[in-house]
Design an enzyme around this catalytic site. Structure first.
Site, mmCIF file in Angstrom:
data_model
loop_
_atom_site.group_PDB
_atom_site.id
_atom_site.type_symbol
_atom_site.label_atom_id
_atom_site.label_comp_id
_atom_site.label_asym_id
_atom_site.label_seq_id
_atom_site.Cartn_x
_atom_site.Cartn_y
_atom_site.Cartn_z
ATOM 1 N N LEU B 23 30.457 46.949 17.295
ATOM 2 C CA LEU B 23 29.600 47.318 19.121
ATOM 3 C C LEU B 23 28.995 46.350 19.729
ATOM 4 C CD1 LEU B 23 28.492 51.036 17.565
ATOM 5 C CD2 LEU B 23 31.190 50.222 18.761
ATOM 6 N N CYS B 24 29.198 47.362 20.322
ATOM 7 C CA CYS B 24 28.380 46.295 21.808
ATOM 8 C C CYS B 24 27.479 46.152 21.754
ATOM 9 C CB CYS B 24 29.007 47.649 23.513
ATOM 10 S SG CYS B 24 27.130 46.507 24.803
ATOM 11 N N PRO B 25 26.202 45.255 21.944
ATOM 12 C CA PRO B 25 26.541 44.251 22.274
ATOM 13 C C PRO B 25 27.207 42.874 21.701
ATOM 14 C CG PRO B 25 24.474 44.066 22.027
ATOM 15 C CD PRO B 25 24.426 45.154 21.103
#
Lengths: 172, 88
Positions: B23-25
């Protein structure tokens, strides 16, 4: 420690390249859930080729405290969006904060999100600047030797000098 | 000029990065590191499963000065071809 912060305008590369964009963040909260947003934003900014600096102030200074950054907790009291849904009366029960913290850590681990300590390392390796609020250190009795390595001790004026040259400024 | 535009020329990625499950980042972070090992003009193939990557990767390229040559939404995953720019 590098001592007094050097907070002049963003680095300008040779041969007339434009100066880098800059992100200036304030991290004012010392809970586990609130440690993530500034570290995520700063590590993203440097991944985009920007400069980034975080000013850790008040409870946020715990994120730089070498005895505390690994013990940040999630509040179980007065936190209706927290990982365990408890009425405030039960949120105050001993062990509730530990339980909420455990659930948050499990969520993060299941989502393969790095721990706070890893985000700190990632951010530092990419050149994110960590400013430790000197007033908080004085008020809360935090010594320079209590902080993780590589922090700049700075007051509000020094941070604002850094932030004035930033393209994005956010308070967390 | 005999050089074809990027969309028509055959693209051979110099490197490939699989960020499935991240997932981000992390996809942006790892992509930046991978692009750091390439020369300007070389292409990175990137696989992601975070739906936010469809916006994040072009935004990252815009900010860094790279070029997204291809962006493919496969439903549960996304595939990108990113050409490293000269600025980064």
């Amino acid at each position: 420690m590098t001592g007094v912060a050097e907070t002049a305008a963003p680095a300008r590369a040779a041969n007339d390249e434009p100066p880098k964009k800059r992100l200036a963040l304030v991290a004012s909260k010392g809970t586990l859930d609130q440690a993530y947003p500034p570290l995520i934003l700063a590590s993203t900014a440097v991944s985009l080729g920007w400069e980034a600096g975080i000013y850790f102030t008040f409870y946020g200074l715990d994120i730089l405290h070498q005895d505390r950054f690994n013990k940040l907790k999630v509040a179980s009291l007065a936190n209706p969006a927290g990982p365990i849904q408890l009425p405030n009366l039960l949120g105050a029960v001993p062990g509730a904060t530990a339980a909420a913290t455990k659930v948050m850590k499990r969520w993060m681990n299941d989502a393969r999100m790095p721990e706070v300590a890893e985000f700190i390392d990632m951010s530092r390796e990419l050149g994110v600047r960590f400013f430790a609020c000197s007033t908080t250190m004085g008020v809360m009795g935090v010594d320079e030797s209590d902080l993780i390595e590589g922090c700049d001790i700075a007051g509000a004026a020094a941070f604002l000098d850094y932030a004035a040259a930033a393209d994005v400024q956010l308070f967390v | 000029m005999t050089q074809s535009p990027p969309t028509q020329r055959e693209i051979t990625p110099a490197d490939s990065l699989d960020c499935s499950g991240l997932l981000c980042p992390l996809p942006v972070y790892k992509t930046a590191l991978a692009l750091g090992n390439l020369q300007p003009g070389e292409v990175l193939e990137l696989i992601t499963t975070d739906p936010g990557a469809l916006e994040d990767i072009p935004a990252m390229a815009r900010q860094r000065g790279d070029t997204v040559l291809a962006s493919e939404d496969r439903g549960s995953s996304q595939r990108f071809l990113i050409e490293k720019g000269t600025q980064t």
